[in-house]
Design a protein around this motif. Structure first.
Motif, PDB file in Angstrom:
ATOM      1  N   PRO A  78      35.580  54.797  10.807  1.00 37.52           N
ATOM      2  CA  PRO A  78      37.012  54.935  11.131  1.00 37.52           C
ATOM      3  C   PRO A  78      37.299  55.909  12.263  1.00 37.52           C
ATOM      4  N   GLY A  79      36.389  56.840  12.505  1.00 35.93           N
ATOM      5  CA  GLY A  79      36.615  57.803  13.567  1.00 35.93           C
ATOM      6  C   GLY A  79      36.292  57.277  14.950  1.00 35.93           C
ATOM      7  N   ARG A  80      35.629  56.130  15.019  1.00 35.50           N
ATOM      8  CA  ARG A  80      35.227  55.617  16.336  1.00 35.50           C
ATOM      9  C   ARG A  80      35.506  54.126  16.524  1.00 35.50           C
ATOM     10  N   ILE A  81      36.135  53.479  15.546  1.00 40.20           N
ATOM     11  CA  ILE A  81      36.386  52.042  15.619  1.00 40.20           C
ATOM     12  C   ILE A  81      37.848  51.742  15.334  1.00 40.20           C
ATOM     13  N   ARG A  82      38.370  50.767  16.039  1.00 38.59           N
ATOM     14  CA  ARG A  82      39.725  50.269  15.784  1.00 38.59           C
ATOM     15  C   ARG A  82      39.610  49.046  14.873  1.00 38.59           C
ATOM     16  N   PHE A  83      40.224  49.115  13.704  1.00 32.42           N
ATOM     17  CA  PHE A  83      40.249  47.988  12.767  1.00 32.42           C
ATOM     18  C   PHE A  83      41.573  47.249  12.956  1.00 32.42           C
ATOM     19  N   VAL A  84      41.500  45.946  13.251  1.00 40.43           N
ATOM     20  CA  VAL A  84      42.731  45.199  13.543  1.00 40.43           C
ATOM     21  C   VAL A  84      42.813  43.948  12.677  1.00 40.43           C
ATOM     22  N   LEU A  85      43.920  43.796  11.978  1.00 38.81           N
ATOM     23  CA  LEU A  85      44.211  42.566  11.240  1.00 38.81           C
ATOM     24  C   LEU A  85      45.225  41.771  12.043  1.00 38.81           C
ATOM     25  N   ILE A  86      44.812  40.600  12.502  1.00 38.81           N
ATOM     26  CA  ILE A  86      45.692  39.718  13.267  1.00 38.81           C
ATOM     27  C   ILE A  86      45.999  38.501  12.392  1.00 38.81           C
ATOM     28  N   THR A  87      47.255  38.317  12.064  1.00 40.55           N
ATOM     29  CA  THR A  87      47.639  37.253  11.134  1.00 40.55           C
ATOM     30  C   THR A  87      48.902  36.539  11.590  1.00 40.55           C
ATOM     31  N   THR A  88      48.962  35.253  11.286  1.00 44.08           N
ATOM     32  CA  THR A  88      50.170  34.488  11.595  1.00 44.08           C
ATOM     33  C   THR A  88      51.250  34.719  10.538  1.00 44.08           C
ATOM     34  N   ALA A  89      50.886  35.343   9.415  1.00 47.27           N
ATOM     35  CA  ALA A  89      51.860  35.691   8.390  1.00 47.27           C
ATOM     36  C   ALA A  89      52.714  36.867   8.853  1.00 47.27           C
ATOM     37  N   GLN A  90      53.784  37.127   8.107  1.00 46.42           N
ATOM     38  CA  GLN A  90      54.721  38.183   8.478  1.00 46.42           C
ATOM     39  C   GLN A  90      54.703  39.285   7.433  1.00 46.42           C
ATOM     40  N   ALA A  91      54.646  40.537   7.875  1.00 49.01           N
ATOM     41  CA  ALA A  91      54.739  41.672   6.958  1.00 49.01           C
ATOM     42  C   ALA A  91      56.212  41.935   6.658  1.00 49.01           C
ATOM     43  N   PRO A  92      56.640  41.838   5.401  1.00 50.23           N
ATOM     44  CA  PRO A  92      58.055  42.074   5.079  1.00 50.23           C
ATOM     45  C   PRO A  92      58.459  43.508   5.414  1.00 50.23           C
ATOM     46  N   PRO A  93      59.705  43.738   5.754  1.00 51.61           N
ATOM     47  CA  PRO A  93      60.180  45.115   6.016  1.00 51.61           C
ATOM     48  C   PRO A  93      59.923  46.011   4.811  1.00 51.61           C
ATOM     49  N   GLY A  94      59.412  47.204   5.060  1.00 51.85           N
ATOM     50  CA  GLY A  94      59.163  48.138   3.983  1.00 51.85           C
ATOM     51  C   GLY A  94      57.862  47.924   3.237  1.00 51.85           C
ATOM     52  N   SER A  95      57.050  46.962   3.658  1.00 54.83           N
ATOM     53  CA  SER A  95      55.750  46.731   3.023  1.00 54.83           C
ATOM     54  C   SER A  95      54.716  47.680   3.620  1.00 54.83           C
ATOM     55  N   ALA A  96      53.597  47.834   2.913  1.00 57.58           N
ATOM     56  CA  ALA A  96      52.533  48.706   3.420  1.00 57.58           C
ATOM     57  C   ALA A  96      52.064  48.234   4.789  1.00 57.58           C
ATOM     58  N   ALA A  97      51.893  46.917   4.937  1.00 57.96           N
ATOM     59  CA  ALA A  97      51.418  46.376   6.208  1.00 57.96           C
ATOM     60  C   ALA A  97      52.392  46.661   7.341  1.00 57.96           C
ATOM     61  N   SER A  98      53.693  46.667   7.026  1.00 54.97           N
ATOM     62  CA  SER A  98      54.694  46.918   8.084  1.00 54.97           C
ATOM     63  C   SER A  98      54.569  48.341   8.635  1.00 54.97           C
ATOM     64  N   TYR A  99      54.037  49.266   7.835  1.00 54.31           N
ATOM     65  CA  TYR A  99      53.869  50.646   8.286  1.00 54.31           C
ATOM     66  C   TYR A  99      52.535  50.853   9.007  1.00 54.31           C
ATOM     67  N   LEU A 100      51.754  49.782   9.098  1.00 50.93           N
ATOM     68  CA  LEU A 100      50.466  49.879   9.795  1.00 50.93           C
ATOM     69  C   LEU A 100      50.476  49.137  11.126  1.00 50.93           C
ATOM     70  N   ARG A 101      51.642  48.707  11.561  1.00 53.83           N
ATOM     71  CA  ARG A 101      51.728  48.142  12.900  1.00 53.83           C
ATOM     72  C   ARG A 101      51.454  49.248  13.923  1.00 53.83           C
ATOM     73  N   PRO A 102      51.022  48.879  15.134  1.00 51.02           N
ATOM     74  CA  PRO A 102      50.759  49.915  16.145  1.00 51.02           C
ATOM     75  C   PRO A 102      52.006  50.743  16.420  1.00 51.02           C
ATOM     76  N   ALA A 103      51.813  51.986  16.765  1.00 52.16           N
ATOM     77  CA  ALA A 103      52.950  52.858  17.076  1.00 52.16           C
ATOM     78  C   ALA A 103      53.655  52.365  18.334  1.00 52.16           C
ATOM     79  N   GLY A 104      54.955  52.457  18.350  1.00 56.89           N
ATOM     80  CA  GLY A 104      55.726  52.038  19.525  1.00 56.89           C
ATOM     81  C   GLY A 104      57.046  51.436  19.113  1.00 56.89           C
ATOM     82  N   GLU A 105      58.018  51.492  20.000  1.00 57.72           N
ATOM     83  CA  GLU A 105      59.363  51.022  19.675  1.00 57.72           C
ATOM     84  C   GLU A 105      59.390  49.557  19.270  1.00 57.72           C
ATOM     85  N   SER A 106      58.567  48.737  19.919  1.00 64.62           N
ATOM     86  CA  SER A 106      58.615  47.301  19.636  1.00 64.62           C
ATOM     87  C   SER A 106      58.006  46.956  18.285  1.00 64.62           C
TER      88      SER A 106
END
Length: 311
Positions: free
Chosen positions: A97-125
């Protein structure tokens, strides 16, 4: 009576594997002309991986649903199966974890307020990222899940030490709402617009994919899961760009890979000796030879472009 299979059968699985290969091409275009030491692989370290000097830099898990079905909830099978893979890898090597980027790319949608929604990349978009909150929500969810299919995933994730688990969650990025496999065409074309002549991005994509599919198949058939160097992709992009710029129709011979005999005949040419003298590796010298042959063929009449032995 219809014998048609439901969507979540062979078609779903086939689309998933094809999605990995096409996504790998789209993502590798981020590295072209930036870092020629990067190599791409499918089903080696993960669904798709990017590595350098034999060590992984990015691990991508891909989840493709033919109708963009499903939500990435805290109890999602897709989410927990992904966490299992990465938790087991982290337990085997806590430094990941200290040297690798783990990325989950999915066609599904993370609902607002879900754990996955808080793991999106940082940024306004992407909204507010909060890995600490996501971890707490996942641990709470793990305690209430009754799905036997997820038992091993829950054990793998919750069995990590708190420090290891936090480091893993910090390294995870969720890219939800990803385009379907057909939608990757426009992604690839957008990333080719700075390379292809104006108005020819679609044609450049067709030619690039025509080369990519057999190349990635060859990598998959290697004794050990093989890789495709970004340098090879760059070389192909150079060939495509040059071909699209020429007013005349391209010669068929220009796109034929040179034989080992042809490449061997270049060993004493000045540019090869110069590359060796500055310590360029054997693989990169082979790429340079192929590029030399390709460019010569595009410039010479057909009868003089058959073999470097006639130069």
């Amino acid at each position: 009576m219809s014998n048609a299979k439901p969507l979540h059968s062979a078609a779903q699985s086939a689309a998933g594997y094809l999605y990995q290969a096409r996504l790998a091409l789209a993502e590798c275009l981020r590295y072209t002309y930036k870092d020629t030491g990067i190599e791409i692989a499918i089903e080696k370290f993960d669904d798709v991986s990017f590595e350098k000097d034999g060590s992984a830099l990015e691990l991508l898990q891909t989840k493709h649903h033919l109708k963009k079905s499903g939500d990435l909830t805290d109890g999602s099978v897709d989410l927990w199966k992904t966490l299992r893979v990465w938790a087991e890898a982290t337990k085997a090597d806590p430094s990941l974890p200290g040297r690798i980027r783990f990325v989950l790319i999915t066609t599904a949608q993370a609902p607002p307020g879900s754990a996955a929604s808080y793991l999106r990349p940082a940024g306004e978009s992407f909204g507010a990222r909060d890995a600490e909150k996501a971890e707490a929500m996942l641990m709470e969810s793990a305690g209430g899940l009754q799905n036997k299919e997820l038992e091993k995933a829950i054990v793998a994730f919750t069995g990590l030490t708190p420090a290891m688990r936090r480091a893993l969650v910090d390294a995870i990025e969720v890219l939800d709402g990803a385009p379907l496999i057909s939608g990757l065409e426009s992604i690839i074309e957008d990333r080719l617009r700075m390379i292809a002549p104006r108005g020819k991005a679609a044609l450049a994509r067709e030619q690039l994919e025509g080369w990519w599919w057999p190349r990635i198949c060859a990598a998959l058939q290697a004794e050990n899961p093989g890789t495709v160097p970004v340098l090879e992709v760059e070389q192909k992009l150079d060939d495509i760009r040059d071909g699209l710029k020429r007013d005349a129709l391209p010669l068929d011979m220009e796109h034929v890979d040179p034989s080992e005999t042809e490449l061997g005949s270049l060993d004493e040419m000045r540019f090869v000796r110069q590359l060796r003298s500055v310590g360029i590796g054997a693989n990169r010298i082979q790429f340079a030879k192929r590029d030399f042959v390709s460019r010569l063929r595009s410039a010479l009449p057909l009868d003089k472009a058959e073999s470097p032995l006639r130069w």
